[in-house]
Design a protein around this motif. Structure first.
Motif, PDB file in Angstrom:
ATOM      1  N   GLU B 163      44.257 123.305  11.307  1.00 36.67           N
ATOM      2  CA  GLU B 163      42.735 122.683  12.182  1.00 36.67           C
ATOM      3  C   GLU B 163      42.515 124.207  12.280  1.00 36.67           C
ATOM      4  OE1 GLU B 163      45.060 120.220  12.280  1.00 36.67           O
ATOM      5  OE2 GLU B 163      44.614 118.968  11.064  1.00 36.67           O
ATOM      6  N   LEU B 164      43.044 124.566  13.326  1.00 40.57           N
ATOM      7  CA  LEU B 164      42.476 125.501  14.090  1.00 40.57           C
ATOM      8  C   LEU B 164      42.137 126.858  13.371  1.00 40.57           C
ATOM      9  CD1 LEU B 164      44.892 125.510  17.231  1.00 40.57           C
ATOM     10  CD2 LEU B 164      42.766 124.504  16.828  1.00 40.57           C
ATOM     11  N   GLN B 166      41.449 126.480  10.204  1.00 38.21           N
ATOM     12  CA  GLN B 166      40.490 125.870   8.962  1.00 38.21           C
ATOM     13  C   GLN B 166      38.897 125.992  10.094  1.00 38.21           C
ATOM     14  OE1 GLN B 166      41.638 122.226   7.716  1.00 38.21           O
ATOM     15  NE2 GLN B 166      42.741 123.796   6.161  1.00 38.21           N
ATOM     16  N   VAL B 167      38.892 125.772  11.384  1.00 46.17           N
ATOM     17  CA  VAL B 167      37.578 126.209  11.781  1.00 46.17           C
ATOM     18  C   VAL B 167      37.261 127.377  12.100  1.00 46.17           C
ATOM     19  CG1 VAL B 167      36.635 125.969  14.400  1.00 46.17           C
ATOM     20  CG2 VAL B 167      38.469 124.287  13.402  1.00 46.17           C
TER      21      VAL B 167
END
Lengths: 346, 268
Positions: B163-164, B166-167
């Motif tokens: 997610e880090l 993807q953000v």
């Protein structure tokens, strides 16, 4: 004009259909909540709009521009991740400034915009801290600031309140709604919490097994659910299943139903049913349902009691809350207003 | 009260015992490095001298070999880490075919007894003209140590939530930009841990350095070996002590950089 249009989205993982002909639109500055149980496809829908899921077919438009085949970095949508996903090696300021740096704003503009966003979310004093020095609520605000500072066309929120404890969640609901109205960003809000969706959304889309079952205002979805699943998923309910014995009329309490294919499912909005002593005289309005039964058990809930009620002639037990005190084994009647119960044949 | 005194005593005895186990062997080396005459069964040498320390620092041979070892180790670290980073990112983020088998393949040079592996390698290198120069040793060390940097860095990348990345992508960063601004900076502690490990392994490696470097190249461990075989235990002890220094630095750095979760996600 619709800011976001998703048309005929399909996505399957092996045998599982995550998206099955999904069509949704979000108007300008509207908040659309997508709700459904886990595995209903709501997160897949959100991630496909962000570009992290490759669709099998279907089109997504943002401001009438087809973005279906654009990579995630080329769509001007900002996604808020459930676990916040703040970068541990950057300060709050750097976290929020990242999207602006990528967009090549000059230093002064970046400073102004970041300060505006931090101010807007009331976290200006935290600018120089690292994410591991923040509480859950503060991290949530930083993640939100990081998403809104780039002025996205669409804001995608993935279970934004699920990592907060219940008391804070209630307060943040109000704040989030006020915030979204002030910013006027078209927002897609994914949650499994129907109460949260009812209280915050302009419109609600109920999803199940990859399909959108109903889209409408919270009132519509609550008062006129299109099928058993929606009726049961929204609100606090008790369900009774009655198998018709013959081709005759099915009698439930004071009402009679024409038999159809399958089993009769009676969904009762438990929060709107009234429990009264059996002897008390009530005048029923046209279409109201009256059931007679006996109290089997009770739980004390503070301002009210939760009763376990056996209805005469029905096997299943109802659970209904009431402020009045009854004894176990007391004969009672239950009055359910006509728009607070739903009948489905399935 | 009595009980706590007893416990205190036990604690102290235990600590002293542990110190003896850990530091005991080192004490022997330190004493040897100052010994002129030391016959069994005397607990301490009959005569002390500083001669060997002076000799080591005066004679270019020892210092040269140390410089050589450090040079080889640094080059090995550079090649090993540079090769491992892209490979590890691939292993951590993409579903590669035969992923486990590929990861195990890198273990091969370490999975068999070092002697046959490096003797064979030496004969191959001989035909390629890579024997007797430091590039041969650097190449052998890089091949053999790739497993350490690859596994440690893969685990590090895996421990970074996707997610880090993807953000950052969601906010408009290209994949390349995401790697350099997010993934790489967060992975630095793990990459350093891998580098330290490779550095120390290369510094202490004897077999490959001996067979591939011979006869012109003598790294510190090779020199130490030949000195102790020539009954010059004192010189070997001095070199051993000097070789400990990088290990001490390693201990301090590892305490600062290596987090438990990196090791926990190894091979996961």
């Amino acid at each position: 004009m619709a800011v976001l249009q998703a048309q005929g989205l399909y996505k399957s993982y092996g045998q599982v259909k995550a998206l099955d002909d999904v069509n949704i639109e979000i108007e300008d500055s509207e908040l659309l909540a997508v709700i459904g149980p886990s595995g209903s496809g709501k997160t897949t829908l959100l991630r496909s709009i962000a570009g992290f899921v490759q669709l099998d077919s279907g089109k997504i438009f943002i401001k009438s521009k087809d973005i279906t085949d654009l990579p995630p970095e080329k769509r001007n949508v900002a996604m808020f991740f459930q676990n916040y996903a703040l970068w541990p090696h950057m300060t709050v300021f750097e976290n929020v400034a990242y999207g602006l740096k990528i967009r090549r704003y000059d230093k002064k503009a970046i400073r102004e915009k970041v300060e505006w966003a931090l101010d807007f979310l009331d976290i200006k004093s935290l600018a120089e801290r690292k994410p591991n020095q923040l509480s859950g609520g503060q991290q949530q605000r930083v993640a939100l600031a990081r998403a809104i500072v780039v002025q996205p066309d669409v804001l995608l929120l993935d279970e934004p309140l699920s990592n907060l404890d219940a008391k804070i969640r209630m307060r943040i609901r109000f704040e989030l709604k006020a915030l979204q109205k002030k910013l006027q960003i078209a927002t897609l809000y994914v949650t499994h919490d129907q109460e949260e969706a009812l209280s915050i959304a302009d419109r609600i889309a109920v999803m199940h097994n990859g399909k959108v079952l109903q889209i409408g205002t919270p009132q519509q979805v609550y008062k006129e659910p299109v099928n058993l699943f929606v009726a049961d998923f929204i609100g606090v309910n008790s369900i009774v299943r009655i198998k018709p014995l013959d081709k005759d009329i099915v009698k439930v309490g004071n009402l009679e139903f024409q038999p159809q294919q399958g089993v009769l499912h009676l969904v009762i909005r438990a929060e709107e049913a009234r429990v009264l002593p059996a002897k008390e005289h009530v005048t029923l309005k046209e279409g109201d349902l009256k059931l007679e039964g006996i109290i089997m058990g009770k739980l004390y809930l503070g301002s009210k009691h939760r009763y376990e009620i056996k209805i005469h002639g029905i096997e299943e037990i109802l659970f209904i809350n009431s402020e009045e005190a009854f004894k176990i084994n007391e004969q009672i009647q239950i009055i359910i207003p006509k728009d607070s119960f739903f009948v489905y044949w399935q | 009260m009595k009980f706590s005194i007893l416990r205190m005593t036990l604690k102290v005895v235990f600590i002293i015992f542990m110190l003896l186990v850990m530091i005991g062997p080192l004490v022997g080396i330190v004493i040897w490095s100052f010994a002129r005459v030391w016959y069994w069964p005397s607990p301490l040498p009959q005569e002390f001298t500083l001669r060997y320390w002076i000799e080591v620092f005066k004679q270019g041979r020892v210092l040269n070999s140390l410089v050589l070892s450090v040079t080889i180790a640094l080059l090995t670290v550079a090649f090993s880490t540079l090769l491992a980073i892209p490979a590890a990112y691939g292993f951590a983020r993409y579903r590669l075919p035969f992923e486990r088998i590929l990861l195990l393949l890198f273990l091969m040079p370490q999975a068999f007894p070092q002697l046959p592996v490096f003797i064979n390698l030496a004969s191959i290198f001989g035909r390629m003209g890579l024997r007797g120069n430091i590039w041969g040793i650097v190449l052998a060390h890089t091949m053999a140590s790739l497993v350490f940097s690859l596994w440690i860095i893969t685990a590090t990348f895996k421990s970074i939530p996707v997610e880090l990345e993807q953000v950052a992508q969601n906010l408009g960063a290209s994949r390349f930009k995401v790697f350099w601004t997010i993934t790489f900076p967060i992975a630095i502690p793990g990459i350093i841990a891998g580098a330290i490990y490779v550095f120390l392994w290369s510094m202490g490696e004897f077999t490959a350095a001996f067979f591939i470097g011979a006869p012109f190249i003598q790294t510190a461990p090779v020199l130490m070996y030949t000195s102790s075989m020539g009954y010059n235990l004192q010189i070997a002890s001095v070199i051993a002590i000097i070789l400990i220094i990088p290990s001490l630095i390693f201990m301090i750095l590892i305490e600062r950089f290596l987090k438990a979760e990196y090791i926990a996600s190894l091979g996961g």
